[in-house]
Design a protein around this motif. Structure first.
Motif, PDB file in Angstrom:
ATOM      1  N   SER A 149       0.825  -1.205   0.000  1.00  0.00           N
ATOM      2  CA  SER A 149       0.000   0.000   0.000  1.00  0.00           C
ATOM      3  C   SER A 149       0.860   1.257   0.000  1.00  0.00           C
ATOM      4  N   VAL A 150       0.285   2.354  -0.501  1.00  0.00           N
ATOM      5  CA  VAL A 150       0.910   3.669  -0.427  1.00  0.00           C
ATOM      6  C   VAL A 150      -0.043   4.572   0.343  1.00  0.00           C
ATOM      7  N   VAL A 151       0.348   4.925   1.552  1.00  0.00           N
ATOM      8  CA  VAL A 151      -0.529   5.682   2.454  1.00  0.00           C
ATOM      9  C   VAL A 151      -0.143   7.150   2.389  1.00  0.00           C
ATOM     10  N   LEU A 152      -1.111   7.990   1.986  1.00  0.00           N
ATOM     11  CA  LEU A 152      -0.863   9.423   1.825  1.00  0.00           C
ATOM     12  C   LEU A 152      -1.763  10.271   2.718  1.00  0.00           C
ATOM     13  N   GLU A 153      -2.712   9.630   3.401  1.00  0.00           N
ATOM     14  CA  GLU A 153      -3.640  10.357   4.259  1.00  0.00           C
ATOM     15  C   GLU A 153      -3.711   9.698   5.629  1.00  0.00           C
ATOM     16  N   GLU A 154      -4.223  10.445   6.606  1.00  0.00           N
ATOM     17  CA  GLU A 154      -4.357   9.939   7.975  1.00  0.00           C
ATOM     18  C   GLU A 154      -5.146   8.627   7.992  1.00  0.00           C
ATOM     19  N   VAL A 155      -4.733   7.744   8.913  1.00  0.00           N
ATOM     20  CA  VAL A 155      -5.441   6.483   9.125  1.00  0.00           C
ATOM     21  C   VAL A 155      -6.008   6.495  10.537  1.00  0.00           C
ATOM     22  N   PRO A 156      -7.315   6.382  10.704  1.00  0.00           N
ATOM     23  CA  PRO A 156      -7.890   6.372  12.050  1.00  0.00           C
ATOM     24  C   PRO A 156      -7.447   5.126  12.827  1.00  0.00           C
ATOM     25  N   PRO A 157      -7.564   5.139  14.139  1.00  0.00           N
ATOM     26  CA  PRO A 157      -7.215   3.954  14.931  1.00  0.00           C
ATOM     27  C   PRO A 157      -8.076   2.753  14.556  1.00  0.00           C
ATOM     28  N   CYS A 158      -7.463   1.585  14.666  1.00  0.00           N
ATOM     29  CA  CYS A 158      -8.174   0.302  14.556  1.00  0.00           C
ATOM     30  C   CYS A 158      -8.819   0.081  13.192  1.00  0.00           C
ATOM     31  N   LYS A 159      -8.191   0.599  12.136  1.00  0.00           N
ATOM     32  CA  LYS A 159      -8.699   0.394  10.784  1.00  0.00           C
ATOM     33  C   LYS A 159      -7.672  -0.369   9.952  1.00  0.00           C
ATOM     34  N   THR A 160      -8.140  -0.956   8.858  1.00  0.00           N
ATOM     35  CA  THR A 160      -7.266  -1.570   7.868  1.00  0.00           C
ATOM     36  C   THR A 160      -7.314  -0.730   6.602  1.00  0.00           C
ATOM     37  N   VAL A 161      -6.118  -0.377   6.081  1.00  0.00           N
ATOM     38  CA  VAL A 161      -6.060   0.357   4.818  1.00  0.00           C
ATOM     39  C   VAL A 161      -5.275  -0.472   3.810  1.00  0.00           C
ATOM     40  N   ALA A 162      -5.654  -0.331   2.546  1.00  0.00           N
ATOM     41  CA  ALA A 162      -4.992  -1.075   1.477  1.00  0.00           C
ATOM     42  C   ALA A 162      -5.127  -0.313   0.176  1.00  0.00           C
ATOM     43  N   GLY A 163      -4.181  -0.546  -0.749  1.00  0.00           N
ATOM     44  CA  GLY A 163      -4.280  -0.002  -2.087  1.00  0.00           C
ATOM     45  C   GLY A 163      -3.294   1.098  -2.374  1.00  0.00           C
ATOM     46  N   VAL A 164      -3.332   1.571  -3.636  1.00  0.00           N
ATOM     47  CA  VAL A 164      -2.467   2.650  -4.112  1.00  0.00           C
ATOM     48  C   VAL A 164      -3.355   3.664  -4.834  1.00  0.00           C
ATOM     49  N   PRO A 165      -3.646   4.802  -4.229  1.00  0.00           N
ATOM     50  CA  PRO A 165      -3.327   5.142  -2.837  1.00  0.00           C
ATOM     51  C   PRO A 165      -4.210   4.340  -1.878  1.00  0.00           C
ATOM     52  N   ALA A 166      -3.761   4.239  -0.645  1.00  0.00           N
ATOM     53  CA  ALA A 166      -4.474   3.416   0.325  1.00  0.00           C
ATOM     54  C   ALA A 166      -5.801   4.061   0.730  1.00  0.00           C
ATOM     55  N   ARG A 167      -6.777   3.208   0.964  1.00  0.00           N
ATOM     56  CA  ARG A 167      -8.063   3.653   1.489  1.00  0.00           C
ATOM     57  C   ARG A 167      -8.507   2.680   2.572  1.00  0.00           C
ATOM     58  N   ILE A 168      -9.415   3.108   3.396  1.00  0.00           N
ATOM     59  CA  ILE A 168      -9.922   2.240   4.461  1.00  0.00           C
ATOM     60  C   ILE A 168     -10.777   1.141   3.836  1.00  0.00           C
ATOM     61  N   VAL A 169     -10.447  -0.100   4.175  1.00  0.00           N
ATOM     62  CA  VAL A 169     -11.200  -1.237   3.635  1.00  0.00           C
ATOM     63  C   VAL A 169     -11.919  -2.003   4.734  1.00  0.00           C
ATOM     64  N   GLY A 170     -11.756  -1.573   5.982  1.00  0.00           N
ATOM     65  CA  GLY A 170     -12.462  -2.245   7.058  1.00  0.00           C
ATOM     66  C   GLY A 170     -11.822  -1.981   8.395  1.00  0.00           C
ATOM     67  N   GLU A 171     -12.282  -2.718   9.388  1.00  0.00           N
ATOM     68  CA  GLU A 171     -11.705  -2.628  10.725  1.00  0.00           C
ATOM     69  C   GLU A 171     -10.385  -3.394  10.772  1.00  0.00           C
ATOM     70  N   ALA A 172      -9.638  -3.171  11.834  1.00  0.00           N
ATOM     71  CA  ALA A 172      -8.356  -3.876  11.974  1.00  0.00           C
ATOM     72  C   ALA A 172      -8.553  -5.367  12.185  1.00  0.00           C
ATOM     73  N   GLY A 173      -9.708  -5.755  12.714  1.00  0.00           N
ATOM     74  CA  GLY A 173     -10.007  -7.184  12.847  1.00  0.00           C
ATOM     75  C   GLY A 173      -9.615  -7.791  14.176  1.00  0.00           C
ATOM     76  N   CYS A 174      -8.815  -7.079  14.978  1.00  0.00           N
ATOM     77  CA  CYS A 174      -8.423  -7.564  16.298  1.00  0.00           C
ATOM     78  C   CYS A 174      -7.900  -6.386  17.096  1.00  0.00           C
ATOM     79  N   SER A 175      -7.704  -6.587  18.389  1.00  0.00           N
ATOM     80  CA  SER A 175      -7.298  -5.477  19.244  1.00  0.00           C
ATOM     81  C   SER A 175      -5.821  -5.143  19.105  1.00  0.00           C
ATOM     82  N   GLN A 176      -4.992  -6.102  18.708  1.00  0.00           N
ATOM     83  CA  GLN A 176      -3.547  -5.892  18.613  1.00  0.00           C
ATOM     84  C   GLN A 176      -3.020  -6.484  17.309  1.00  0.00           C
TER      85      GLN A 176
END
Length: 269
Positions: free
Chosen positions: A229-256
């Motif tokens: 992924s290429v992350v160019l913008e802020e990522v909120p806590p507990c999220k999963t980002v993917a892609g070029v440019p990266a976007r939010i694709v869901g929750e992190a899926g676990c606490s850690q």
């Protein structure tokens, strides 16, 4: 000697376990006996073993092992947090890397762990105002391990860098505690801007292989950055980002995420 090791183990379980594993390794593979004795069993503490290992790896024709060892000893004596962070890093590698079966392995064999300890030495020098010597440590770490971390970067403890090839972390980057990243990760800038220009990675973040996080942006605690992924913008806590440019694709899926090391993008994750 046995009594001394027992006393050390009672106050330093990480070092005590390393010494025990070193004894077992010598018995299992006598051909490595010399290396293991020089690297572990000849030393009274993890600090002294780290000084030996770091100086051995960074020495070259321009800077002798003896001089570097004296610098390392000075750093560990001056700032006990360096060795405490190393202990946390060893435990992190053991708990998260399925290829790590002993505490001994990162100290002897894993360049991700060794490179982080070299960075910690360079960062200590930087904070002492000894910038040129810090740059020397950065240069040798890049040459020896293929890991280029600016000594002014701020990195927490409990760090696991798996494989570690081609890691780049810029001058104003901040990495929190209990972060895991894989090879070819870049925490970089977006051009020739000066001052605060690099990413801020929160605690518990997992960064996949080949991911690039660029600019003075924050990746929130316990998030996941998918491989490539290429992350160019802020990522909120507990999220999963993917892609070029990266976007939010869901929750992190676990606490850690950095501890579970789950890099699969589950449907609805």
């Amino acid at each position: 000697m046995a009594e001394t090791r027992t006393k050390l183990a009672s106050v330093d379980p990480v070092w005590g376990r390393i010494v025990k594993e070193a004894d077992e390794a010598v018995a299992q593979e006598p051909l490595l006996g010399g290396m293991i004795h020089y690297s572990v069993l000849h030393h009274p503490s993890l600090e002294r073993a780290l000084s030996y290992r770091i100086s051995l790896k960074l020495a070259n024709g321009e800077m002798t092992e003896q001089i570097l060892r004296e610098i390392c000893d000075e750093a560990f004596a001056s700032d006990p947090s360096l060795a405490m962070a190393a202990r946390a890093d060893i435990v992190a590698v053991y708990e998260r890397d399925p290829a790590c079966h002993r505490f001994l392995q990162p100290l002897l064999f894993f360049k991700g762990f060794q490179a982080i300890q070299c960075y910690r030495l360079g960062n200590w020098l930087w904070r002492q105002g000894r910038h040129d010597l810090a740059y020397f440590v950065q240069m040798r770490c890049s040459e020896a391990f293929g890991v280029d971390i600016h000594p002014a970067a701020r990195i927490g403890q409990g760090i696991m860098i798996d494989h570690a090839h081609s890691i780049v972390i810029g001058e104003t980057a901040v990495v929190g505690d209990n972060v895991s990243m894989l090879h070819s990760v870049t925490l970089g800038g977006t051009g020739k801007e000066e001052e605060d220009r690099h990413p801020k990675i929160g605690d518990g973040v997992l960064i996949g292989a080949g991911a690039k996080v660029l600019g003075n942006i924050r990746v929130g605690n316990c998030s996941r950055v998918a491989a490539g992924s290429v992350v160019l913008e802020e990522v909120p806590p507990c999220k999963t980002v993917a892609g070029v440019p990266a976007r939010i694709v869901g929750e992190a899926g676990c606490s850690q995420p950095s501890i579970s090391m789950d890099q699969i993008l589950h449907s609805g994750a």
